[in-house]
Structures are given as C-alpha cells and as structure tokens.
Design a protein around this motif. Structure first.
Motif, mmCIF file in Angstrom:
data_model
loop_
_atom_site.group_PDB
_atom_site.id
_atom_site.type_symbol
_atom_site.label_atom_id
_atom_site.label_comp_id
_atom_site.label_asym_id
_atom_site.label_seq_id
_atom_site.Cartn_x
_atom_site.Cartn_y
_atom_site.Cartn_z
ATOM 1 N N THR A 42 0.824 -1.205 0.000
ATOM 2 C CA THR A 42 0.000 0.000 0.000
ATOM 3 C C THR A 42 0.861 1.261 0.000
ATOM 4 O O THR A 42 0.438 2.301 -0.512
ATOM 5 C CB THR A 42 -0.930 0.025 1.215
ATOM 6 O OG1 THR A 42 -0.139 -0.124 2.405
ATOM 7 C CG2 THR A 42 -1.945 -1.116 1.144
ATOM 8 N N TYR A 43 2.059 1.192 0.583
ATOM 9 C CA TYR A 43 2.943 2.358 0.627
ATOM 10 C C TYR A 43 3.988 2.282 -0.480
ATOM 11 O O TYR A 43 4.776 1.339 -0.559
ATOM 12 C CB TYR A 43 3.650 2.466 1.979
ATOM 13 C CG TYR A 43 4.716 3.551 1.999
ATOM 14 C CD1 TYR A 43 4.345 4.889 1.955
ATOM 15 C CD2 TYR A 43 6.074 3.223 2.026
ATOM 16 C CE1 TYR A 43 5.315 5.893 1.945
ATOM 17 C CE2 TYR A 43 7.043 4.218 2.024
ATOM 18 C CZ TYR A 43 6.650 5.553 1.981
ATOM 19 O OH TYR A 43 7.605 6.541 1.961
ATOM 20 N N THR A 44 3.997 3.272 -1.336
ATOM 21 C CA THR A 44 5.006 3.403 -2.389
ATOM 22 C C THR A 44 5.218 4.892 -2.632
ATOM 23 O O THR A 44 4.267 5.616 -2.925
ATOM 24 C CB THR A 44 4.555 2.754 -3.712
ATOM 25 O OG1 THR A 44 4.131 1.421 -3.459
ATOM 26 C CG2 THR A 44 5.692 2.732 -4.706
ATOM 27 N N CYS A 45 6.447 5.351 -2.515
ATOM 28 C CA CYS A 45 6.741 6.771 -2.725
ATOM 29 C C CYS A 45 6.861 7.027 -4.228
ATOM 30 O O CYS A 45 7.923 6.847 -4.838
ATOM 31 C CB CYS A 45 8.043 7.141 -2.013
ATOM 32 S SG CYS A 45 8.435 8.904 -2.098
ATOM 33 N N ARG A 46 5.734 7.456 -4.820
ATOM 34 C CA ARG A 46 5.720 7.692 -6.269
ATOM 35 C C ARG A 46 4.613 8.682 -6.616
ATOM 36 O O ARG A 46 3.671 8.879 -5.851
ATOM 37 C CB ARG A 46 5.490 6.376 -7.024
ATOM 38 C CG ARG A 46 4.147 5.710 -6.725
ATOM 39 C CD ARG A 46 3.909 4.544 -7.660
ATOM 40 N NE ARG A 46 2.692 3.821 -7.389
ATOM 41 C CZ ARG A 46 1.478 4.203 -7.790
ATOM 42 N NH1 ARG A 46 1.333 5.351 -8.456
ATOM 43 N NH2 ARG A 46 0.420 3.466 -7.511
ATOM 44 N N PRO A 47 4.695 9.295 -7.783
ATOM 45 C CA PRO A 47 3.622 10.188 -8.226
ATOM 46 C C PRO A 47 2.453 9.400 -8.785
ATOM 47 O O PRO A 47 2.541 8.192 -9.011
ATOM 48 C CB PRO A 47 4.301 11.027 -9.318
ATOM 49 C CG PRO A 47 5.347 10.120 -9.863
ATOM 50 C CD PRO A 47 5.852 9.316 -8.698
ATOM 51 N N VAL A 48 1.366 10.103 -9.036
ATOM 52 C CA VAL A 48 0.196 9.483 -9.659
ATOM 53 C C VAL A 48 0.572 9.066 -11.082
ATOM 54 O O VAL A 48 1.148 9.868 -11.844
ATOM 55 C CB VAL A 48 -0.993 10.469 -9.691
ATOM 56 C CG1 VAL A 48 -2.170 9.855 -10.422
ATOM 57 C CG2 VAL A 48 -1.380 10.866 -8.280
ATOM 58 N N ASP A 86 1.994 16.595 -13.827
ATOM 59 C CA ASP A 86 2.393 17.516 -12.762
ATOM 60 C C ASP A 86 3.171 16.830 -11.637
ATOM 61 O O ASP A 86 3.572 17.479 -10.673
ATOM 62 C CB ASP A 86 1.170 18.234 -12.185
ATOM 63 C CG ASP A 86 0.151 17.259 -11.596
ATOM 64 O OD1 ASP A 86 0.421 16.045 -11.548
ATOM 65 O OD2 ASP A 86 -0.934 17.726 -11.187
ATOM 66 N N ARG A 87 3.329 15.505 -11.748
ATOM 67 C CA ARG A 87 4.107 14.732 -10.770
ATOM 68 C C ARG A 87 3.512 14.794 -9.362
ATOM 69 O O ARG A 87 4.221 14.643 -8.363
ATOM 70 C CB ARG A 87 5.567 15.221 -10.728
ATOM 71 C CG ARG A 87 6.288 15.229 -12.071
ATOM 72 C CD ARG A 87 6.495 13.839 -12.603
ATOM 73 N NE ARG A 87 7.446 13.083 -11.788
ATOM 74 C CZ ARG A 87 7.713 11.795 -11.974
ATOM 75 N NH1 ARG A 87 7.081 11.116 -12.916
ATOM 76 N NH2 ARG A 87 8.582 11.181 -11.207
ATOM 77 N N ARG A 88 2.242 15.020 -9.296
ATOM 78 C CA ARG A 88 1.593 15.018 -7.978
ATOM 79 C C ARG A 88 1.721 13.645 -7.336
ATOM 80 O O ARG A 88 1.560 12.612 -7.988
ATOM 81 C CB ARG A 88 0.117 15.370 -8.135
ATOM 82 C CG ARG A 88 -0.603 15.537 -6.798
ATOM 83 C CD ARG A 88 -2.038 15.931 -7.041
ATOM 84 N NE ARG A 88 -2.952 14.940 -6.535
ATOM 85 C CZ ARG A 88 -4.268 14.970 -6.720
ATOM 86 N NH1 ARG A 88 -4.808 15.929 -7.442
ATOM 87 N NH2 ARG A 88 -5.033 14.049 -6.216
ATOM 88 N N LEU A 89 2.004 13.641 -6.043
ATOM 89 C CA LEU A 89 2.210 12.374 -5.346
ATOM 90 C C LEU A 89 0.919 11.569 -5.262
ATOM 91 O O LEU A 89 -0.166 12.118 -5.040
ATOM 92 C CB LEU A 89 2.754 12.616 -3.942
ATOM 93 C CG LEU A 89 4.227 13.046 -3.834
ATOM 94 C CD1 LEU A 89 4.585 13.362 -2.392
ATOM 95 C CD2 LEU A 89 5.156 11.968 -4.394
#
Length: 254
Positions: A164-170, A175-178
């Motif tokens: 469930t946790y992954t440090c990435r954008p949408v 726009d590279r929104r997380l």
C-alpha cells in the motif's frame, strides 16, 4: 302558567356527539352513513400527515465512541487511537507499525496493519487507520453480499496488488503530484480467491464470465460509498488489472 286542563307537550331531547366538529348532526338531514365516511376521511388525512412527518425525520447516526461507520472516516484520519478503538470494538484487529519518514513529502505516521478482518489478505495490509477502517467496512458491507448474490459463495482471501505504501507520483500525471500510496492512504486490489479455490482477477474477470463481471462491478460500485477515489479498468489503461481505493482529496468513481 298553564291553566287547568291544558297540557304542555314536551319534545324528547336527543343528545348526539359531533366528531371534531366535522360530522353534522344526523337529525339535521345528514345520514349516519355519510357521517361515518366523513370521519373516515378525516382519520385518513391525519394518518397521511403523520406518515409524512415520520418519513422526513433525519436518519439517526451512531456517534458513540465505538461506532464504526463511513461517516467517521474523516475523524479517523485525524485520530488514529479513536480509529483503532472503533475497529477493535467491532471485531477487527490492528497492530501499530513504525512511522516512515520517506523522501520528500513521502511517509506516514500512525499507520496500522489490519491483522484481523472479514477476509485474509495475500500480504500484510499496512495503511493509514482511516483507510483500514474503510476497507474493513467495505469487506463487511459490500464484498460478502456481492459474492453471495453473483457467485453463490464467500470470498476467502483478497489479493492485493503490491504494498500500500510506495513513494511515487500518480501514474500518468504530468504535474508529478504524489499518489496517495506515498502516504499509505491507498490500496490496490488485483483479485479475489473464493472458498472453492477459484481466483477472480480484475485483469481477466472484468471482461470475463458474466458472473465475474457482475461481481467485480458490484464491489467497485460499493467501494464508491466507502472511499474518496475508486478507479477500475473503466478509468484508464493504468488500472486495467486492479481496483484502486484511496481516501485522498479527489472524489472519483470510475
């Protein structure tokens, strides 16, 4: 005074009750049957007014400290202890996990692992407590009912599509929104294992057998009442093989 031999004729007095002033005295020419009809009509009007009043009363919402409901998910997002208490009071178990301070704005605090729910998971279900509560409610209120209706059996396990946790954008945004995954506030589900051992995957079942299609769409539609964003293969190609649920800021159901 009356003189001798004169008799005063007295007419008998008949006492009648008039209901609410609506029923005329039958002695004045209105038949008893008509009076009954008028009374019945008046009572019907009163009954209809009472029914209308009942139907317009606001729905009662359980706001007790142990209540577990979709209406409290915003509260749970800000109060993890209250969230865990409500889950525990309703038969779900969680375990606290260490906070994560990731790169940039990524990371989470107050997250939990949902260790006991209506179904088992293919891998540890670690997320914000509010998301865990939403998932537990969705399992309880939607998944089993949809499986019984369309598949005539229960779901044994929910197949997660990665952590469930992954440090990435949408995915797909310029726009590279997380993503909400960057805050452990989203979950991706790739399929369901049934009691008889058969596995229904989103990738194959979305356009597969009729009962599988109906089940997957039912759990997707039901999730829209529990989460902010619910994305499926109907949304875009990036979601062709999984269902995405999150409690972020965007309200979407596709």
């Amino acid at each position: 005074m009356c003189g001798p031999g004169l008799r005063l004729e007295q007419r008998p007095v008949t006492k009648r009750r008039v209901l609410l002033g609506l029923i005329p005295n039958p002695a004045k020419g209105v038949g008893l049957e008509r009076a009954r009809l008028i009374a019945a009509g008046a009572l019907a009007v009163v009954a209809m007014l009472a029914f209308g009043l009942i139907m317009t009363l606001p729905e009662r919402v359980d706001v007790s400290p142990t209540a577990l409901s979709v209406a409290r998910l915003d509260e749970f997002a800000a109060d993890a202890p209250a969230c865990r208490a409500a889950l525990a009071a309703n038969g779900f178990e969680t375990a606290a996990v260490p906070d994560v301070d990731g790169a940039g704005r990524c990371g989470y605090t107050g997250a939990v692992e949902l260790t006991r729910a209506a179904h088992s998971f293919s891998e540890p279900m670690v997320s914000s407590c509010a998301l865990a509560a939403g998932l537990a409610l969705w399992e309880r209120d939607v998944v089993d009912a949809a499986a019984a209706r369309h598949l005539h059996q229960r779901v044994a396990r929910i197949e997660l599509a990665g952590e469930t946790y992954t440090c990435r954008p949408v995915a797909g945004r310029r726009d590279r929104r997380l993503s909400e995954h960057a805050f452990a506030n989203a979950v991706d589900i790739r399929g369901f294992t049934l009691e008889d051992g058969r596995v229904i995957t989103v990738a194959q079942g979305w356009r597969g057998r009729r009962e599988d299609r109906a089940f997957l769409r039912a759990v997707r539609d039901g999730a829209c009442r529990h989460f902010q964003a619910v994305l499926s293969p109907d949304y875009n190609r990036a979601h062709r093989d999984h269902l995405h649920f999150d409690l972020g800021r965007d309200k979407m159901c596709r």
